[in-house]
Design a protein around this motif. Structure first.
Motif, mmCIF file in Angstrom:
data_model
loop_
_atom_site.group_PDB
_atom_site.id
_atom_site.type_symbol
_atom_site.label_atom_id
_atom_site.label_comp_id
_atom_site.label_asym_id
_atom_site.label_seq_id
_atom_site.Cartn_x
_atom_site.Cartn_y
_atom_site.Cartn_z
ATOM 1 N N ASP A 1 0.826 -1.204 0.000
ATOM 2 C CA ASP A 1 0.000 0.000 0.000
ATOM 3 C C ASP A 1 0.863 1.258 0.000
ATOM 4 O O ASP A 1 2.063 1.190 0.284
ATOM 5 C CB ASP A 1 -0.921 0.022 1.226
ATOM 6 N N HIS B 1 0.016 5.725 3.529
ATOM 7 C CA HIS B 1 0.660 6.383 4.674
ATOM 8 C C HIS B 1 1.998 6.935 4.211
ATOM 9 O O HIS B 1 2.677 6.320 3.377
ATOM 10 C CB HIS B 1 0.839 5.422 5.848
ATOM 11 N N HIS C 1 7.194 5.997 3.820
ATOM 12 C CA HIS C 1 7.794 4.723 3.424
ATOM 13 C C HIS C 1 8.931 4.992 2.448
ATOM 14 O O HIS C 1 8.967 6.008 1.761
ATOM 15 C CB HIS C 1 6.754 3.759 2.850
ATOM 16 N N ASN D 1 1.241 -4.062 4.121
ATOM 17 C CA ASN D 1 0.139 -3.999 5.072
ATOM 18 C C ASN D 1 -0.420 -5.410 5.176
ATOM 19 O O ASN D 1 -1.158 -5.848 4.298
ATOM 20 C CB ASN D 1 -0.921 -3.008 4.585
ATOM 21 N N TYR E 1 9.296 -0.311 10.715
ATOM 22 C CA TYR E 1 7.872 -0.620 10.784
ATOM 23 C C TYR E 1 7.085 0.560 11.339
ATOM 24 O O TYR E 1 7.639 1.479 11.940
ATOM 25 C CB TYR E 1 7.642 -1.850 11.684
ATOM 26 N N ASN F 1 3.279 1.107 13.593
ATOM 27 C CA ASN F 1 2.159 0.481 14.290
ATOM 28 C C ASN F 1 1.304 1.596 14.870
ATOM 29 O O ASN F 1 1.594 2.115 15.938
ATOM 30 C CB ASN F 1 2.658 -0.460 15.385
ATOM 31 N N TRP G 1 0.284 5.688 12.026
ATOM 32 C CA TRP G 1 0.702 4.856 10.880
ATOM 33 C C TRP G 1 1.719 5.567 9.982
ATOM 34 O O TRP G 1 2.327 4.928 9.124
ATOM 35 C CB TRP G 1 -0.512 4.417 10.070
ATOM 36 N N TRP H 1 7.490 5.915 11.679
ATOM 37 C CA TRP H 1 8.229 4.662 11.505
ATOM 38 C C TRP H 1 9.259 4.507 12.611
ATOM 39 O O TRP H 1 9.881 5.476 13.028
ATOM 40 C CB TRP H 1 8.889 4.637 10.124
ATOM 41 N N ASN I 1 2.774 -2.441 9.908
ATOM 42 C CA ASN I 1 3.138 -2.158 8.524
ATOM 43 C C ASN I 1 4.645 -2.268 8.414
ATOM 44 O O ASN I 1 5.382 -1.809 9.306
ATOM 45 C CB ASN I 1 2.653 -0.776 8.104
ATOM 46 N N ASP J 1 8.159 -1.504 6.257
ATOM 47 C CA ASP J 1 8.736 -0.638 5.228
ATOM 48 C C ASP J 1 9.940 -1.284 4.552
ATOM 49 O O ASP J 1 10.005 -1.351 3.336
ATOM 50 C CB ASP J 1 9.131 0.708 5.828
#
Length: 136
Positions: free
Chosen positions: A27, A30, A33, A40, A67, A69, A98, A101, A129, A131
């Motif tokens: 995805d 957000h 990244h 996701n 990541y 959360n 979200w 990171w 999630n 990255d």
């Protein structure tokens, strides 16, 4: 080659958008990244992302997972290298949201050549999630 992207001879960055994903999507909804997207995972135990990590020689390395959360609860994952679980229920605590990171690191033993590294969700909430992973 899908599955990994080496940055230099001493470390490798493996983007989440190049991972093999079971029960999840790549995805872009957000920010922050590092690649073309982030993984996701579905909110189910057993969803996973897996990379092929290449090592020039057998060695011990630091494996860093970036990541996010955005919940208020930990999202633990099992981590396996070459089919052997090296961390059970490894915690991935909440980040601010979200779009924020964080990085979690752990030592891993790699064999010379291709190694399979898998992060698997262990609860009904799924994993965070994902990255990228970096191997140093």
């Amino acid at each position: 080659m899908r599955g990994y992207q080496l940055v230099d001879g001493s470390s490798g960055v493996y983007r989440a958008d190049e991972a093999r994903v079971q029960q999840g999507t790549v995805d872009t909804d957000h920010t922050g990244h590092s690649g073309a997207g982030f993984v996701n995972l579905e909110n189910t135990p057993g969803s996973y992302a897996e990379w092929t990590v290449v090592a020039a020689a057998a060695s011990t390395a630091s494996l860093e997972l970036r990541y996010a959360n955005g919940t208020t609860a930990d999202r633990p994952m099992d981590i396996a290298v070459n089919g052997t679980r090296i961390a059970a229920g490894r915690t991935f605590p909440p980040t601010a949201n979200w779009d924020t990171w964080a990085t979690a690191a752990l030592p891993v033993s790699l064999k010379a050549g291709a190694n399979t590294v898998r992060f698997t969700s262990t609860t009904a909430a799924g994993g965070p999630n994902l990255d990228r992973i970096t191997v140093r």
